[in-house]
Design a protein around this motif. Sequence first.
Motif, short mmCIF file in Angstrom:
data_model
loop_
_atom_site.label_atom_id
_atom_site.label_comp_id
_atom_site.label_asym_id
_atom_site.label_seq_id
_atom_site.Cartn_x
_atom_site.Cartn_y
_atom_site.Cartn_z
N ALA A 1 -2.39 2.00 5.73
CA ALA A 1 -1.52 3.12 6.10
C ALA A 1 -0.64 2.80 7.30
O ALA A 1 0.29 3.57 7.62
N ALA A 2 -0.89 1.68 7.97
CA ALA A 2 -0.11 1.33 9.16
C ALA A 2 1.25 0.73 8.81
O ALA A 2 2.07 0.51 9.71
N GLY B 1 7.73 8.65 0.57
CA GLY B 1 6.89 9.62 -0.12
C GLY B 1 6.66 9.24 -1.57
O GLY B 1 5.53 9.34 -2.08
N ARG B 2 7.71 8.80 -2.26
CA ARG B 2 7.58 8.40 -3.66
C ARG B 2 6.63 7.20 -3.79
O ARG B 2 5.80 7.16 -4.72
N THR B 3 6.74 6.27 -2.87
CA THR B 3 5.88 5.10 -2.93
C THR B 3 4.42 5.48 -2.70
O THR B 3 3.52 4.97 -3.40
N ARG C 1 3.02 7.04 -5.85
CA ARG C 1 2.81 6.06 -6.91
C ARG C 1 1.57 5.21 -6.62
O ARG C 1 0.81 4.87 -7.53
N GLU C 2 1.34 4.88 -5.36
CA GLU C 2 0.15 4.10 -5.01
C GLU C 2 -1.12 4.90 -5.24
O GLU C 2 -2.14 4.35 -5.68
N ARG C 3 -1.09 6.20 -4.94
CA ARG C 3 -2.26 7.04 -5.20
C ARG C 3 -2.54 7.11 -6.70
O ARG C 3 -3.69 7.07 -7.13
N GLU C 4 -1.49 7.21 -7.51
CA GLU C 4 -1.67 7.26 -8.96
C GLU C 4 -2.30 5.97 -9.47
O GLU C 4 -3.20 6.00 -10.33
N ARG D 1 4.28 -5.85 -3.29
CA ARG D 1 3.21 -6.62 -3.94
C ARG D 1 2.28 -5.76 -4.78
O ARG D 1 2.05 -6.06 -5.96
N PRO D 2 1.69 -4.67 -4.24
CA PRO D 2 0.79 -3.86 -5.07
C PRO D 2 1.51 -3.05 -6.15
O PRO D 2 0.87 -2.54 -7.07
N ALA D 3 2.83 -2.93 -6.05
CA ALA D 3 3.57 -2.14 -7.03
C ALA D 3 3.90 -2.91 -8.30
O ALA D 3 4.32 -2.31 -9.29
N ASN D 4 3.68 -4.24 -8.29
CA ASN D 4 4.09 -5.07 -9.42
C ASN D 4 2.94 -5.98 -9.86
O ASN D 4 2.21 -6.50 -9.02
#
Length: 439
Positions: A298-299, A417-419, A422-425, A353-356
Amino acid sequence: MSGSRGPRGSAAGLPGDPPGGRRAALVWGVGVAVYFVAVIFRTSLGVAGLDAADRFDVNASALSTFSILQLLVYAGMQIPVGLMVDRLGTKKVLTLGVVLFTAGQLGFALSPSYGTALAARALLGCGDAMTFISVLRLGSRWFPARRGPLIGQVAALFGMAGNLVSTILISRMLHGLGWTATFAGSAAAGGLVLVLLLLFLKDHPEGYEPAPVSHAGSAFVRRQIAESWREPGTRLGMWVHFTTQFPAMVFLLLWGLPFLVEAQGLSRETAGGLLTLVVLSNMVIGLAYGQIVARHHAARTPLALGTVGATALMWAATLVYPGDHAPMWLLVTLCLVLGACGPASMIGFDFARPANPPERQGTASGIVNMGGFVASMTTLLAVGILLDATGDDYRIAFSSVFVLEALGLAQILRLRGRTARRERERLVASRVEAVHVPV
């Protein structure tokens, strides 16, 4: 099976999450050595700007064209290079990169005219563009995913060490040996890392081969780019990189030394010491940021926004300070804060990185890396034009920094906020999958 460990074929195997270890560090170190040399070549013009202006008899705008063209090629190559890495693998792309940036450095040493020197810097930028994304991909193939933030910051740290070599060694060689001997001699480092690369580098450990992906023509290219861009984490990463990297890049790559010497009245030796301070600060802060992000996901956003705010504050304080010259304590503080820009820009990759998935890491990294270099290129051009238009008024010229920071900050606030959603999903989906997968 998401979240599993071990080589391909085992019950708990995930090719994308290798164990790391000593061999991983050695192989990855070869890739980092290539990046180290690329940064030496990239930043060597930063300490030779005044010499280049005299050698080729050019004004500020023409001088800035050297770095602008180099960054234009670099930025324009990021997505193609990302696609190449995803398709061809790290070793082939790095090999081509070394050949190109070494030829560019040697060509710059021997250039008899401004035009040929420009062509040499463009060639150097093309080869340089192939290094960092390849090193990031190499790290993701040899080390566990949880080490991604720290591995990225350490790679950037070695890049800044290359900058340090330019600031200290290249500048001394330039004034002791002359233009041709300095740049031609430094090109030998490219030949050395090429040999190491061909002998020791491997794309991935045995048993961790990436899953086969269809690379059929233009459809693959369009799909890779579209799917990477569709992820808000990729776009947020690009804007974080855009907003945080360029103030230090512009300072170190070209305009820092002229600003400190011509606008602040410092000697070249003192100005070189302040440039070195930026690099040293970058190296220390990079290690700290890498540890913080690896332990506290979260940092990421607070660190990025804090760096942008601190950079804007220190530039404002320096430019509006009454009198002809800012005091040394303020210039030192500015350089210390500029040292945080590079580490903060690396946070952009930690959003992408975690999004792809692994097969899109190169493309996504290329999109992110393009951001900071577009901003740097734009600012380099703006500063050169404004210096010529205002009779070398550095206060007006460097005010262009605030325009790009404001643009990038607005985009970061829009996308964060969108990111996060998406990470929580993805986190919820991975936990549900883990529950339903039989052991």
